[in-house]
Enzyme design. Sequence first.
Site, PDB file in Angstrom:
ATOM      1  CB  ILE A 173      -0.940   0.017   1.227  1.00 52.71           C
ATOM      2  CG1 ILE A 173      -1.744  -1.285   1.304  1.00 52.71           C
ATOM      3  CG2 ILE A 173      -1.866   1.241   1.169  1.00 52.71           C
ATOM      4  CD1 ILE A 173      -2.647  -1.400   2.518  1.00 52.71           C
ATOM      5  CG  ASN A 217      -3.889   5.548  -0.792  1.00 54.99           C
ATOM      6  OD1 ASN A 217      -5.031   6.007  -0.864  1.00 54.99           O
ATOM      7  ND2 ASN A 217      -3.001   5.985   0.103  1.00 54.99           N
ATOM      8  CE1 TYR A 248      -5.635  14.265  -6.771  1.00 54.10           C
ATOM      9  CE2 TYR A 248      -7.831  14.907  -7.498  1.00 54.10           C
ATOM     10  CZ  TYR A 248      -7.015  14.113  -6.716  1.00 54.10           C
ATOM     11  OH  TYR A 248      -7.564  13.162  -5.881  1.00 54.10           O
ATOM     12  CE  LYS A 273      -5.595  10.819  -7.886  1.00 49.98           C
ATOM     13  NZ  LYS A 273      -5.064   9.612  -7.220  1.00 49.98           N
ATOM     14  CB  THR A 319      -7.692  12.660   4.171  1.00 47.82           C
ATOM     15  OG1 THR A 319      -7.832  13.334   2.912  1.00 47.82           O
ATOM     16  CG2 THR A 319      -8.505  11.379   4.164  1.00 47.82           C
TER      17      THR A 319
END
Length: 250
Positions: free
Chosen positions: A6, A86, A153, A157, A190
Amino acid sequence: MKYAIITGASRGLGASAAQHMLAEGIHVISVSRKENSSLKQAAEKAGAGYTHHSCDLSSDVQFQSVLTAIASDIFKNAETVYVINNAGVIEPIEVAGELDASLVQTNVQVNLTAPILISNLFLQKAKETGTRVIITNVTSGAAERPIQGWSIYCSTKAAVNMFTMTAGLELESNGSSSKVIAFSPGIMDTDMQVTIRSSSEESFADVNTFRNYKESGSLRSPDTVAGALVKLVLAENLENGKIYKVNDLL
Ligand SMILES: NC(=O)c1ccc[n+]([C@@H]2O[C@H](COP(=O)([O-])OP(=O)(O)OC[C@H]3O[C@@H](n4cnc5c(N)ncnc54)[C@H](OP(=O)(O)O)[C@@H]3O)[C@@H](O)[C@H]2O)c1
Protein backbone atom coordinates in the site's frame (compact mmCIF):
# COMPACT_ATOMS: atom_id res chain seq x y z
CA MET A 1 1.19 -16.08 1.86
CA LYS A 2 -0.88 -12.99 1.03
CA TYR A 3 0.72 -9.54 0.83
CA ALA A 4 -0.77 -6.05 0.44
CA ILE A 5 1.59 -3.35 -0.81
CA ILE A 6 0.00 0.00 0.00
CA THR A 7 1.55 3.30 -1.05
CA GLY A 8 0.73 6.31 1.12
CA ALA A 9 -0.17 4.12 4.13
CA SER A 10 1.16 6.71 6.58
CA ARG A 11 -2.17 8.57 6.82
CA GLY A 12 -5.59 9.12 5.28
CA LEU A 13 -7.17 6.41 3.13
CA GLY A 14 -3.92 4.41 2.86
CA ALA A 15 -3.52 4.11 6.65
CA SER A 16 -7.13 2.95 7.03
CA ALA A 17 -6.77 0.46 4.16
CA ALA A 18 -3.66 -0.93 5.87
CA GLN A 19 -5.61 -1.35 9.14
CA HIS A 20 -8.36 -3.28 7.33
CA MET A 21 -5.85 -5.51 5.48
CA LEU A 22 -4.03 -6.30 8.75
CA ALA A 23 -7.35 -7.18 10.41
CA GLU A 24 -7.80 -9.76 7.60
CA GLY A 25 -4.43 -11.29 8.55
CA ILE A 26 -2.72 -10.05 5.36
CA HIS A 27 0.95 -9.01 5.53
CA VAL A 28 1.03 -5.26 4.85
CA ILE A 29 3.99 -3.58 3.16
CA SER A 30 3.71 0.18 3.59
CA VAL A 31 5.50 2.58 1.23
CA SER A 32 5.59 6.32 2.05
CA ARG A 33 8.03 8.97 3.26
CA LYS A 34 6.91 8.71 6.90
CA GLU A 35 5.87 5.70 8.94
CA ASN A 36 2.58 5.39 10.85
CA SER A 37 3.51 3.74 14.16
CA SER A 38 -0.06 2.58 14.84
CA LEU A 39 0.23 0.07 11.97
CA LYS A 40 2.93 -1.88 13.80
CA GLN A 41 0.68 -2.15 16.86
CA ALA A 42 -2.31 -3.17 14.69
CA ALA A 43 -0.18 -5.90 13.07
CA GLU A 44 0.88 -7.27 16.47
CA LYS A 45 -2.74 -7.30 17.65
CA ALA A 46 -3.92 -9.09 14.48
CA GLY A 47 -0.93 -11.47 14.37
CA ALA A 48 -0.22 -10.26 10.82
CA GLY A 49 3.07 -9.30 9.19
CA TYR A 50 3.95 -5.65 8.67
CA THR A 51 6.93 -3.94 7.00
CA HIS A 52 7.47 -0.27 6.29
CA HIS A 53 9.73 1.10 3.53
CA SER A 54 10.51 4.81 3.60
CA CYS A 55 10.36 6.05 0.03
CA ASP A 56 9.74 9.32 -1.74
CA LEU A 57 7.81 8.16 -4.81
CA SER A 58 8.79 11.34 -6.67
CA SER A 59 12.45 10.26 -6.57
CA ASP A 60 13.44 7.87 -9.39
CA VAL A 61 16.39 6.55 -7.39
CA GLN A 62 14.41 5.79 -4.22
CA PHE A 63 11.52 4.36 -6.24
CA GLN A 64 13.75 1.91 -8.14
CA SER A 65 15.68 0.63 -5.15
CA VAL A 66 12.69 0.25 -2.80
CA LEU A 67 10.17 -1.26 -5.23
CA THR A 68 12.68 -3.65 -6.80
CA ALA A 69 13.70 -4.88 -3.33
CA ILE A 70 10.06 -5.41 -2.28
CA ALA A 71 9.23 -7.30 -5.48
CA SER A 72 12.25 -9.61 -5.33
CA ASP A 73 11.50 -10.38 -1.69
CA ILE A 74 7.78 -11.17 -1.73
CA PHE A 75 7.45 -13.11 -4.98
CA LYS A 76 9.57 -15.92 -3.46
CA ASN A 77 6.59 -17.17 -1.45
CA ALA A 78 3.54 -15.13 -2.42
CA GLU A 79 0.23 -16.76 -3.30
CA THR A 80 -1.67 -13.50 -3.90
CA VAL A 81 -0.27 -9.96 -3.96
CA TYR A 82 -2.63 -7.01 -3.50
CA VAL A 83 -1.26 -3.65 -4.62
CA ILE A 84 -3.04 -0.44 -3.65
CA ASN A 85 -1.56 2.52 -5.53
CA ASN A 86 -3.02 5.07 -3.13
CA ALA A 87 -0.33 7.75 -2.55
CA GLY A 88 -1.44 11.01 -4.10
CA VAL A 89 -0.92 14.76 -4.10
CA ILE A 90 -3.38 17.50 -5.06
CA GLU A 91 -0.84 20.30 -5.57
CA PRO A 92 -0.32 22.44 -7.58
CA ILE A 93 -3.68 24.10 -6.94
CA GLU A 94 -3.30 26.95 -9.40
CA VAL A 95 -4.64 28.05 -12.77
CA ALA A 96 -2.69 27.14 -15.91
CA GLY A 97 -0.23 29.94 -16.63
CA GLU A 98 0.69 30.17 -12.92
CA LEU A 99 1.79 26.55 -12.35
CA ASP A 100 5.00 25.77 -10.48
CA ALA A 101 7.08 23.40 -12.67
CA SER A 102 8.51 21.41 -9.79
CA LEU A 103 5.03 20.81 -8.23
CA VAL A 104 3.77 19.70 -11.66
CA GLN A 105 6.60 17.17 -11.95
CA THR A 106 6.04 15.82 -8.43
CA ASN A 107 2.31 15.43 -9.07
CA VAL A 108 2.91 13.51 -12.30
CA GLN A 109 5.51 11.26 -10.64
CA VAL A 110 3.46 10.43 -7.52
CA ASN A 111 -0.04 10.29 -9.06
CA LEU A 112 0.75 8.74 -12.44
CA THR A 113 4.31 7.50 -13.06
CA ALA A 114 4.55 5.57 -9.76
CA PRO A 115 1.25 3.64 -10.20
CA ILE A 116 2.16 2.79 -13.81
CA LEU A 117 5.67 1.58 -12.96
CA ILE A 118 4.55 -0.35 -9.87
CA SER A 119 1.81 -2.04 -11.95
CA ASN A 120 4.35 -2.83 -14.69
CA LEU A 121 6.87 -4.34 -12.27
CA PHE A 122 4.32 -6.42 -10.35
CA LEU A 123 2.56 -7.70 -13.47
CA GLN A 124 5.96 -8.75 -14.86
CA LYS A 125 6.73 -10.64 -11.62
CA ALA A 126 3.24 -12.17 -11.63
CA LYS A 127 3.86 -13.58 -15.10
CA GLU A 128 7.33 -14.89 -14.25
CA THR A 129 6.27 -16.62 -11.03
CA GLY A 130 2.63 -17.57 -11.75
CA THR A 131 1.47 -15.43 -8.82
CA ARG A 132 -1.91 -13.67 -8.81
CA VAL A 133 -1.62 -9.88 -8.51
CA ILE A 134 -4.64 -7.65 -7.80
CA ILE A 135 -3.83 -3.99 -8.47
CA THR A 136 -6.07 -1.12 -7.35
CA ASN A 137 -5.28 2.38 -8.58
CA VAL A 138 -6.94 5.01 -6.38
CA THR A 139 -8.49 7.61 -8.65
CA SER A 140 -10.90 10.54 -8.21
CA GLY A 141 -14.11 11.99 -9.58
CA ALA A 142 -11.79 14.78 -10.77
CA ALA A 143 -10.60 12.35 -13.48
CA GLU A 144 -13.96 12.74 -15.20
CA ARG A 145 -14.63 16.50 -15.08
CA PRO A 146 -12.54 19.67 -15.32
CA ILE A 147 -12.16 21.58 -12.03
CA GLN A 148 -10.65 25.07 -12.20
CA GLY A 149 -7.27 25.16 -10.44
CA TRP A 150 -6.85 21.36 -10.53
CA SER A 151 -5.63 20.90 -14.14
CA ILE A 152 -2.71 18.68 -13.12
CA TYR A 153 -4.64 16.56 -10.59
CA CYS A 154 -7.54 16.10 -13.06
CA SER A 155 -5.05 15.16 -15.81
CA THR A 156 -3.04 12.63 -13.78
CA LYS A 157 -6.17 10.94 -12.40
CA ALA A 158 -7.73 10.82 -15.91
CA ALA A 159 -4.55 9.16 -17.17
CA VAL A 160 -4.65 6.67 -14.28
CA ASN A 161 -8.18 5.71 -15.35
CA MET A 162 -7.11 5.18 -18.96
CA PHE A 163 -4.04 3.16 -17.90
CA THR A 164 -6.29 0.99 -15.71
CA MET A 165 -8.85 0.38 -18.47
CA THR A 166 -6.12 -0.47 -21.00
CA ALA A 167 -4.09 -2.76 -18.73
CA GLY A 168 -7.33 -4.45 -17.61
CA LEU A 169 -8.29 -5.08 -21.24
CA GLU A 170 -4.85 -6.62 -21.92
CA LEU A 171 -5.04 -8.93 -18.88
CA GLU A 172 -8.53 -10.03 -19.88
CA SER A 173 -7.41 -10.77 -23.47
CA ASN A 174 -4.41 -12.77 -22.22
CA GLY A 175 -6.53 -14.91 -19.87
CA SER A 176 -4.43 -13.77 -16.91
CA SER A 177 -5.58 -14.47 -13.34
CA SER A 178 -4.31 -11.00 -12.35
CA LYS A 179 -6.55 -7.92 -12.25
CA VAL A 180 -6.17 -4.15 -12.49
CA ILE A 181 -9.01 -1.93 -11.30
CA ALA A 182 -9.43 1.68 -10.19
CA PHE A 183 -11.29 2.88 -7.10
CA SER A 184 -12.83 6.33 -6.74
CA PRO A 185 -13.15 7.05 -2.99
CA GLY A 186 -15.37 10.15 -3.01
CA ILE A 187 -14.67 13.05 -0.66
CA MET A 188 -13.00 12.01 2.62
CA ASP A 189 -11.93 13.81 5.77
CA THR A 190 -8.14 13.65 5.27
CA ASP A 191 -5.11 15.94 5.05
CA MET A 192 -5.71 16.32 1.30
CA GLN A 193 -8.99 18.12 2.08
CA VAL A 194 -7.14 20.38 4.56
CA THR A 195 -4.81 21.41 1.71
CA ILE A 196 -7.79 21.99 -0.60
CA ARG A 197 -9.63 24.18 1.96
CA SER A 198 -6.52 26.30 2.55
CA SER A 199 -6.40 27.40 -1.13
CA SER A 200 -7.25 30.94 -2.22
CA GLU A 201 -10.29 31.71 -4.38
CA GLU A 202 -7.94 33.09 -7.06
CA SER A 203 -6.24 29.69 -7.35
CA PHE A 204 -9.29 27.50 -6.75
CA ALA A 205 -12.67 28.92 -7.74
CA ASP A 206 -14.66 26.21 -5.87
CA VAL A 207 -12.83 26.54 -2.54
CA ASN A 208 -15.98 27.60 -0.65
CA THR A 209 -17.86 24.52 -1.81
CA PHE A 210 -15.09 22.38 -0.27
CA ARG A 211 -15.10 24.45 2.95
CA ASN A 212 -18.86 23.78 3.13
CA TYR A 213 -18.30 20.02 2.71
CA LYS A 214 -16.34 20.05 5.96
CA GLU A 215 -18.75 22.34 7.81
CA SER A 216 -21.80 20.33 6.74
CA GLY A 217 -20.20 16.98 7.69
CA SER A 218 -20.30 15.73 4.06
CA LEU A 219 -16.78 14.26 4.10
CA ARG A 220 -16.70 10.50 4.70
CA SER A 221 -14.31 8.99 7.23
CA PRO A 222 -11.35 7.25 5.54
CA ASP A 223 -12.08 4.20 7.71
CA THR A 224 -15.57 3.78 6.16
CA VAL A 225 -14.18 4.17 2.63
CA ALA A 226 -11.23 1.85 3.30
CA GLY A 227 -13.63 -0.81 4.61
CA ALA A 228 -15.48 -0.72 1.27
CA LEU A 229 -12.20 -0.74 -0.68
CA VAL A 230 -10.72 -3.75 1.12
CA LYS A 231 -14.00 -5.71 0.92
CA LEU A 232 -14.03 -4.99 -2.84
CA VAL A 233 -10.46 -6.10 -3.57
CA LEU A 234 -10.73 -9.27 -1.47
CA ALA A 235 -13.86 -10.33 -3.37
CA GLU A 236 -13.33 -12.89 -6.13
CA ASN A 237 -15.50 -11.26 -8.81
CA LEU A 238 -13.53 -8.13 -9.79
CA GLU A 239 -14.03 -6.86 -13.33
CA ASN A 240 -10.71 -6.13 -15.05
CA GLY A 241 -10.25 -2.46 -16.01
CA LYS A 242 -13.38 -1.26 -14.18
CA ILE A 243 -13.47 2.11 -12.36
CA TYR A 244 -15.31 1.24 -9.12
CA LYS A 245 -16.98 4.12 -7.24
CA VAL A 246 -17.44 4.10 -3.48
CA ASN A 247 -21.00 5.43 -3.77
CA ASP A 248 -21.99 2.22 -5.56
CA LEU A 249 -20.41 0.07 -2.84
CA LEU A 250 -21.70 1.61 0.41
N1 LIG B 1 -9.37 13.01 0.31
C1 LIG B 1 -10.25 13.04 -0.67
O1 LIG B 1 -11.34 13.68 -0.56
C2 LIG B 1 -9.98 12.31 -1.95
C3 LIG B 1 -10.96 12.34 -2.96
C4 LIG B 1 -10.75 11.64 -4.14
C5 LIG B 1 -9.58 10.90 -4.31
N2 LIG B 1 -8.64 10.89 -3.31
C6 LIG B 1 -7.43 10.08 -3.54
O2 LIG B 1 -7.27 9.15 -2.47
C7 LIG B 1 -5.88 8.86 -2.26
C8 LIG B 1 -5.55 9.07 -0.80
O3 LIG B 1 -5.81 10.42 -0.48
P1 LIG B 1 -5.85 10.96 1.03
O4 LIG B 1 -6.95 11.94 1.08
O5 LIG B 1 -5.78 9.83 1.99
O6 LIG B 1 -4.49 11.78 1.04
P2 LIG B 1 -3.57 12.30 2.26
O7 LIG B 1 -4.29 12.19 3.54
O8 LIG B 1 -3.06 13.62 1.82
O9 LIG B 1 -2.38 11.22 2.25
C9 LIG B 1 -1.55 11.12 1.13
C10 LIG B 1 -0.65 9.91 1.27
O10 LIG B 1 0.21 9.90 0.12
C11 LIG B 1 1.55 9.79 0.54
N3 LIG B 1 2.45 10.54 -0.33
C12 LIG B 1 2.31 11.82 -0.77
N4 LIG B 1 3.41 12.20 -1.45
C13 LIG B 1 4.26 11.13 -1.44
C14 LIG B 1 5.56 10.91 -1.97
N5 LIG B 1 6.24 11.87 -2.63
N6 LIG B 1 6.13 9.70 -1.78
C15 LIG B 1 5.48 8.74 -1.08
N7 LIG B 1 4.24 8.89 -0.57
C16 LIG B 1 3.65 10.08 -0.74
C17 LIG B 1 1.58 10.40 1.95
O11 LIG B 1 2.63 9.81 2.71
P3 LIG B 1 3.94 10.60 3.24
O12 LIG B 1 3.56 12.04 3.39
O13 LIG B 1 4.29 9.91 4.52
O14 LIG B 1 4.95 10.37 2.17
C18 LIG B 1 0.22 9.98 2.51
O15 LIG B 1 0.30 8.74 3.13
C19 LIG B 1 -5.12 9.79 -3.21
O16 LIG B 1 -4.75 9.08 -4.37
C20 LIG B 1 -6.15 10.86 -3.56
O17 LIG B 1 -5.88 11.47 -4.81
C21 LIG B 1 -8.81 11.57 -2.16
